[in-house]
Design a protein around this motif. Structure first.
Motif, PDB file in Angstrom:
ATOM      1  N   VAL A  79      11.870   4.000   1.372  1.00 34.56           N
ATOM      2  CA  VAL A  79      12.334   3.483   0.081  1.00 34.56           C
ATOM      3  C   VAL A  79      11.164   3.002  -0.775  1.00 34.56           C
ATOM      4  N   THR A  80      10.198   2.353  -0.134  1.00 40.34           N
ATOM      5  CA  THR A  80       9.051   1.823  -0.877  1.00 40.34           C
ATOM      6  C   THR A  80       8.195   2.942  -1.457  1.00 40.34           C
ATOM      7  N   LEU A  81       7.966   3.997  -0.672  1.00 40.60           N
ATOM      8  CA  LEU A  81       7.192   5.125  -1.194  1.00 40.60           C
ATOM      9  C   LEU A  81       7.909   5.764  -2.379  1.00 40.60           C
ATOM     10  N   ALA A  82       9.229   5.953  -2.243  1.00 40.48           N
ATOM     11  CA  ALA A  82      10.000   6.532  -3.339  1.00 40.48           C
ATOM     12  C   ALA A  82       9.965   5.635  -4.573  1.00 40.48           C
ATOM     13  N   ALA A  83      10.038   4.321  -4.369  1.00 39.25           N
ATOM     14  CA  ALA A  83       9.975   3.385  -5.493  1.00 39.25           C
ATOM     15  C   ALA A  83       8.624   3.445  -6.187  1.00 39.25           C
ATOM     16  N   GLY A  84       7.553   3.586  -5.402  1.00 33.22           N
ATOM     17  CA  GLY A  84       6.224   3.720  -5.988  1.00 33.22           C
ATOM     18  C   GLY A  84       6.097   4.984  -6.813  1.00 33.22           C
TER      19      GLY A  84
ATOM     20  N   GLY B 237       5.919   7.567 -12.024  1.00 42.08           N
ATOM     21  CA  GLY B 237       6.422   8.548 -12.978  1.00 42.08           C
ATOM     22  C   GLY B 237       6.808   7.921 -14.303  1.00 42.08           C
ATOM     23  N   VAL B 238       7.458   6.758 -14.237  1.00 42.92           N
ATOM     24  CA  VAL B 238       7.860   6.071 -15.465  1.00 42.92           C
ATOM     25  C   VAL B 238       6.642   5.598 -16.250  1.00 42.92           C
ATOM     26  N   LEU B 239       5.680   4.983 -15.534  1.00 42.62           N
ATOM     27  CA  LEU B 239       4.479   4.492 -16.215  1.00 42.62           C
ATOM     28  C   LEU B 239       3.673   5.633 -16.824  1.00 42.62           C
ATOM     29  N   HIS B 240       3.596   6.750 -16.102  1.00 41.00           N
ATOM     30  CA  HIS B 240       2.856   7.892 -16.631  1.00 41.00           C
ATOM     31  C   HIS B 240       3.516   8.436 -17.886  1.00 41.00           C
ATOM     32  N   ALA B 241       4.850   8.483 -17.880  1.00 39.62           N
ATOM     33  CA  ALA B 241       5.569   9.004 -19.043  1.00 39.62           C
ATOM     34  C   ALA B 241       5.420   8.092 -20.253  1.00 39.62           C
ATOM     35  N   ARG B 242       5.377   6.778 -20.020  1.00 38.35           N
ATOM     36  CA  ARG B 242       5.373   5.834 -21.142  1.00 38.35           C
ATOM     37  C   ARG B 242       3.972   5.373 -21.545  1.00 38.35           C
ATOM     38  N   LEU B 243       3.068   5.254 -20.553  1.00 43.81           N
ATOM     39  CA  LEU B 243       1.747   4.691 -20.838  1.00 43.81           C
ATOM     40  C   LEU B 243       0.609   5.661 -20.549  1.00 43.81           C
ATOM     41  N   GLY B 244       0.942   6.803 -19.962  1.00 43.83           N
ATOM     42  CA  GLY B 244      -0.093   7.765 -19.602  1.00 43.83           C
ATOM     43  C   GLY B 244      -0.767   7.408 -18.288  1.00 43.83           C
ATOM     44  N   ALA B 245      -1.673   8.270 -17.855  1.00 43.76           N
ATOM     45  CA  ALA B 245      -2.360   8.062 -16.584  1.00 43.76           C
ATOM     46  C   ALA B 245      -3.147   6.764 -16.572  1.00 43.76           C
ATOM     47  N   GLU B 246      -3.745   6.425 -17.689  1.00 44.49           N
ATOM     48  CA  GLU B 246      -4.563   5.212 -17.757  1.00 44.49           C
ATOM     49  C   GLU B 246      -3.718   3.967 -17.505  1.00 44.49           C
ATOM     50  N   GLY B 247      -2.541   3.903 -18.115  1.00 46.16           N
ATOM     51  CA  GLY B 247      -1.668   2.757 -17.897  1.00 46.16           C
ATOM     52  C   GLY B 247      -1.184   2.661 -16.468  1.00 46.16           C
ATOM     53  N   ALA B 248      -0.829   3.804 -15.877  1.00 52.56           N
ATOM     54  CA  ALA B 248      -0.354   3.801 -14.496  1.00 52.56           C
ATOM     55  C   ALA B 248      -1.461   3.397 -13.530  1.00 52.56           C
ATOM     56  N   LEU B 249      -2.678   3.861 -13.769  1.00 51.52           N
ATOM     57  CA  LEU B 249      -3.801   3.493 -12.905  1.00 51.52           C
ATOM     58  C   LEU B 249      -4.155   2.014 -13.049  1.00 51.52           C
TER      59      LEU B 249
ATOM     60  N   LEU C 196       0.827  -1.210   0.000  1.00 50.30           N
ATOM     61  CA  LEU C 196       0.000   0.000   0.000  1.00 50.30           C
ATOM     62  C   LEU C 196       0.861   1.261   0.000  1.00 50.30           C
ATOM     63  N   THR C 197       2.028   1.200   0.629  1.00 52.53           N
ATOM     64  CA  THR C 197       2.959   2.329   0.575  1.00 52.53           C
ATOM     65  C   THR C 197       3.424   2.574  -0.854  1.00 52.53           C
ATOM     66  N   PHE C 198       3.770   1.494  -1.545  1.00 54.56           N
ATOM     67  CA  PHE C 198       4.148   1.591  -2.955  1.00 54.56           C
ATOM     68  C   PHE C 198       2.994   2.177  -3.767  1.00 54.56           C
ATOM     69  N   LEU C 199       1.789   1.709  -3.484  1.00 54.21           N
ATOM     70  CA  LEU C 199       0.601   2.217  -4.182  1.00 54.21           C
ATOM     71  C   LEU C 199       0.429   3.721  -3.973  1.00 54.21           C
ATOM     72  N   SER C 200       0.699   4.191  -2.759  1.00 58.16           N
ATOM     73  CA  SER C 200       0.568   5.629  -2.477  1.00 58.16           C
ATOM     74  C   SER C 200       1.478   6.453  -3.370  1.00 58.16           C
ATOM     75  N   GLY C 201       2.733   6.018  -3.475  1.00 59.34           N
ATOM     76  CA  GLY C 201       3.655   6.734  -4.348  1.00 59.34           C
ATOM     77  C   GLY C 201       3.230   6.698  -5.795  1.00 59.34           C
ATOM     78  N   LEU C 202       2.701   5.549  -6.221  1.00 64.88           N
ATOM     79  CA  LEU C 202       2.281   5.380  -7.608  1.00 64.88           C
ATOM     80  C   LEU C 202       1.125   6.314  -7.963  1.00 64.88           C
ATOM     81  N   VAL C 203       0.076   6.321  -7.126  1.00 64.86           N
ATOM     82  CA  VAL C 203      -1.083   7.150  -7.461  1.00 64.86           C
ATOM     83  C   VAL C 203      -0.805   8.643  -7.258  1.00 64.86           C
ATOM     84  N   ASP C 204       0.091   8.973  -6.319  1.00 57.43           N
ATOM     85  CA  ASP C 204       0.448  10.383  -6.183  1.00 57.43           C
ATOM     86  C   ASP C 204       1.219  10.874  -7.400  1.00 57.43           C
ATOM     87  N   ALA C 205       2.026  10.003  -7.995  1.00 61.48           N
ATOM     88  CA  ALA C 205       2.713  10.372  -9.239  1.00 61.48           C
ATOM     89  C   ALA C 205       1.701  10.654 -10.338  1.00 61.48           C
ATOM     90  N   VAL C 206       0.683   9.797 -10.437  1.00 62.89           N
ATOM     91  CA  VAL C 206      -0.356   9.994 -11.451  1.00 62.89           C
ATOM     92  C   VAL C 206      -1.100  11.297 -11.225  1.00 62.89           C
TER      93      VAL C 206
END
Length: 227
Positions: A174-179, A184-196, A23-33
């Motif tokens: 570390v996990t939050l930063a990794a998320g 950020g990488v997924l958003h850049a390559r696949l857009g918000a839809e891919g990251a979500l 869930l920590t990883f997820l937090s970083g991921l969705v905040d990036a989106v």
């Protein structure tokens, strides 16, 4: 195994350590989106939104007071709902329903993004889901694994003597930063839809794992991890 390393003294909900890190990883991921794709706003980091609200009210460009308020309102609504659900129930018994509700909200945000329904159709469900997540984490009360807030975690790393808490805090940061990096990488390559989509897949895995935990402890509340 991870629970034994991080809680050698035992904790009633230590078995949820891997899920809390997910869930920590997820937090970083969705905040990036949300930050990169929804206009400089967070859905997990409410401290940042309070600051953004102040900046926006002061007239800062590229920041929206309405967006910050919408995220704050969605988050609080989710937290209130998560706190009210089966309030007298043993905390581990609400993990599956709260994580499942968060997955539904994330799916709604993904649908809104894919259908082009606009910023708030994505922002509000995501923030509401993160409110549910924080309510769940608060109810479990596992030390140093808050999944979203790192200020006290970093302070503890700097101030306290090394020990099991150091491992918990370091992994959390570390996990939050990794998320966030992954988002950020997924958003850049696949857009918000891919990251979500990736975020939803991760959250569904959390739900399924939590359900297995629940099935394994159906006879009563979880016991502390011991050495």
């Amino acid at each position: 195994m991870a629970a034994r390393w991080m809680f050698p003294e035992g904790h009633p909900h230590a078995r949820y350590v891997p899920l809390l890190l997910a869930l920590t990883f997820l937090s970083g991921l969705v905040d990036a989106v949300s930050f990169l794709g929804l206009g400089r706003v967070f859905v997990a980091n409410m401290t940042g939104n309070v600051v953004f609200l102040g900046f926006a009210l002061a007239g800062a460009a590229q920041l929206s007071a309405v967006a910050a308020l919408a995220a704050l309102a969605g988050f609080v609504a989710g937290a209130v709902a998560g706190g009210a659900l089966r309030r007298e129930e043993e905390p581990s018994r609400v993990v599956v329903p709260l994580a499942s509700a968060q997955a539904l909200l994330l799916a709604a945000a993904l649908t809104g993004q894919a259908a082009g329904w606009g910023r708030y159709a994505v922002l509000v469900p995501l923030a509401c889901g993160m409110g549910l997540q924080n309510a769940l984490v608060h109810r479990l009360g596992v030390p140093d694994l808050t999944t979203t807030v790192m200020t006290r975690t970093l302070t503890g790393l700097a101030v306290d003597r090394p020990g099991p808490a150091t491992l918990r805090r370091g992994l959390s940061v570390v996990t939050l930063a990794a998320g966030a990096f992954t988002g950020g990488v997924l958003h850049a390559r696949l857009g918000a839809e891919g990251a979500l989509t990736a975020a939803l897949a991760l959250l569904l895995a959390v739900v399924l794992t939590a359900r297995r935990h629940a099935d394994g402890t159906a006879g009563g509340p979880g016991r502390p991890v011991t050495t």
